[in-house]
Design an enzyme around this catalytic site. Structure first.
Site, short mmCIF file in Angstrom:
data_model
loop_
_atom_site.label_atom_id
_atom_site.label_comp_id
_atom_site.label_asym_id
_atom_site.label_seq_id
_atom_site.Cartn_x
_atom_site.Cartn_y
_atom_site.Cartn_z
N GLU A 55 0.83 -1.21 0.00
CA GLU A 55 0.00 0.00 0.00
C GLU A 55 0.86 1.25 0.00
O GLU A 55 1.79 1.40 0.80
CB GLU A 55 -0.90 0.00 1.24
CG GLU A 55 -2.33 0.34 0.95
CD GLU A 55 -3.00 -0.65 0.02
OE1 GLU A 55 -3.17 -0.32 -1.18
OE2 GLU A 55 -3.36 -1.75 0.45
N GLY A 94 -15.86 4.40 -3.55
CA GLY A 94 -15.31 4.89 -2.30
C GLY A 94 -14.92 3.82 -1.31
O GLY A 94 -14.63 4.10 -0.15
N ALA A 95 -14.90 2.56 -1.77
CA ALA A 95 -14.63 1.44 -0.87
C ALA A 95 -13.18 0.98 -0.90
O ALA A 95 -12.83 -0.01 -0.26
CB ALA A 95 -15.55 0.27 -1.21
N LEU A 150 -11.69 -0.19 -3.56
CA LEU A 150 -11.62 -1.33 -4.47
C LEU A 150 -11.42 -0.88 -5.91
O LEU A 150 -11.58 -1.66 -6.84
CB LEU A 150 -12.89 -2.19 -4.35
CG LEU A 150 -13.18 -2.73 -2.95
CD1 LEU A 150 -14.50 -3.50 -2.95
CD2 LEU A 150 -12.04 -3.61 -2.46
N SER A 151 -11.05 0.38 -6.08
CA SER A 151 -10.67 0.91 -7.38
C SER A 151 -11.79 0.98 -8.40
O SER A 151 -11.65 0.61 -9.55
CB SER A 151 -9.54 0.05 -7.96
OG SER A 151 -8.51 0.85 -8.42
N SER A 152 -12.92 1.51 -7.97
CA SER A 152 -14.05 1.68 -8.88
C SER A 152 -13.69 2.63 -10.02
O SER A 152 -14.14 2.44 -11.16
CB SER A 152 -15.27 2.20 -8.13
OG SER A 152 -14.98 3.42 -7.46
N SER A 153 -12.88 3.65 -9.74
CA SER A 153 -12.52 4.62 -10.78
C SER A 153 -11.63 3.99 -11.85
O SER A 153 -11.85 4.17 -13.05
CB SER A 153 -11.83 5.84 -10.17
OG SER A 153 -10.67 5.48 -9.45
N ASP A 198 -3.62 0.45 -9.57
CA ASP A 198 -5.03 0.12 -9.83
C ASP A 198 -5.26 -0.28 -11.29
O ASP A 198 -5.91 -1.28 -11.58
CB ASP A 198 -5.92 1.31 -9.46
CG ASP A 198 -5.83 1.66 -7.99
OD1 ASP A 198 -5.38 0.81 -7.20
OD2 ASP A 198 -6.22 2.79 -7.63
#
Length: 386
Positions: free
Chosen positions: A37, A126-127, A129-132, A176
């Site tokens: 991370e 926003g979790a 988990l790399s939605s963007s 990501d």
């Protein structure tokens, strides 16, 4: 629509909005970072895997310079954009992710032209988990094919990262997008963020009787603001004071000397990055030698480092990790950029119900919002699905 992506349903939703069939449907997954991370922008090592939750885009090319975009979330209103006037300053909201990719491709000389686009995603926003990145990679994969651009997967990684950095304004590395584009079913992606070299590492959880449980704390974060940029600045300061190109060039053996050169806060930031890089390398080795059951202590040590040295955890993440460990998890850690988002727990398959119930109870007792808890499996990367 369910957590799994149904290409026919995405195509049907496109038709309902635009009155025509799409040229295709492309999908790209979200990711869980198993370990590593904030090491990506320090030119270090990361070990993410793609998850079986994804973003999908249905696209139809147009013969003008108009883009029409609509999603299955938000107000479902069609957003119309004149691509001839597209600039970094004119993009906002969720459309900044697909349009940011279009803008980057245009800057690279890839002619896109007008299009209609429908977006559906099962990656929680926003979790952590790399939605963007899932959106960016789905769009980049689609237009790479539609425009016959011929870009490699590694080049598409950089397209997505540039959209994130220059348009969205989030100073993220390549973790990501690499996970979303380079992933393979049943594997993690071991990535050297300096060279962009990657290799697939077997992550056969099922054979070991294990699964990874994601605990979405519902504490949302935004990488474009707040603590993420401050942590990056601390890392850059540390590298400058230590006289290295990046913290990738600092080893654990260098830490005693570094402690005398850096202020206390900067040293703790540096120590997290240096020890986290080593944990990634150790995890890859242990996965090869002994399988996933052997990596638990490294996952937990990573969380302690993020909580205490990098200070990017929060009470909800700590509670999720501590509760999972108390219930016998092999290892647990927060995952993603921090300041909210999700924790992961490596647990036995047979303990899923008990661990989930214990975490829900702990959150209720603490007065926290109930988290979403679900299992994930290492999934394939971005591809055309229809």
């Amino acid at each position: 629509m369910s957590a799994s992506i149904d290409a026919s349903q995405v195509a049907l939703a496109f038709e309902e909005h635009f009155g025509a069939t799409p040229d295709g449907v492309w999908s790209a997954p979200g990711r869980v970072n198993l370990i590593g991370e904030h090491t990506d922008y320090n030119e270090g090592f990361v070990l993410p895997f793609a998850i079986d939750r994804a973003a999908a885009v249905a696209i139809r090319q147009r013969d003008d310079m108009t883009a029409r975009l609509v999603s299955s979330f938000g107000d479902s209103e069609v957003v119309t954009v004149d691509l001839s006037t597209l600039s970094r300053d004119t993009m906002s909201g969720w459309t900044a992710y697909p349009l940011g990719v279009v803008w980057v491709l245009d800057q690279m000389g890839v002619a896109i032209g007008g299009f209609d686009l429908f977006l559906h995603s099962t990656v929680p926003s926003g979790a952590g988990l790399s939605s963007s990145a899932a959106i960016e990679c789905a769009v980049a994969t689609a237009f790479n094919e539609l425009a016959a651009a011929g870009l490699s997967q590694n080049e598409l990684v950089l397209v997505g990262q540039r959209a994130e950095n220059e348009v969205v304004g989030a100073p993220t590395g390549i973790l990501d997008q690499s996970a979303s584009l380079l992933a393979s079913d049943g594997h993690a992606v071991f990535l050297d963020c300096r060279t962009q070299e990657s290799q697939l590492v077997p992550l056969d959880l099922a054979a070991a009787g294990l699964l990874i449980l994601v605990v979405d704390t519902k504490v949302t974060h935004a990488h474009a603001t707040g603590g993420y940029a401050a942590r990056r600045a601390s890392c850059e300061l540390g590298a400058e004071v230590l006289g290295v190109k990046s913290l990738r060039d600092v080893s654990t053996a260098d830490l005693p000397e570094a402690s005398g050169l850096l202020d206390e806060e900067t040293f703790r930031r540096v120590r997290h990055i240096v020890t986290e890089n080593q944990r990634v390398l150790d995890t890859v080795q242990l996965l090869a030698d002994a399988g996933p059951v052997a990596i638990g202590d490294l996952l937990t040590a990573s969380h302690v480092s993020m909580r205490d040295d990098f200070e990017i955890s929060c009470p909800e993440l700590d509670l999720a990790v501590d509760t999972a460990l108390a219930q016998g998890a092999v290892g647990a850690r927060m995952t993603g950029g921090g300041f909210g988002g999700s924790a992961i727990a490596l647990i036995s398959v047979k303990s899923e119900a008990a661990v989930s119930a214990a975490i829900l109870n702990a959150f209720a007792t603490a007065g926290f919002t109930a988290p979403d808890i679900f299992a994930v499996s290492p999934a394939p990367g971005a591809r055309k699905i229809s």
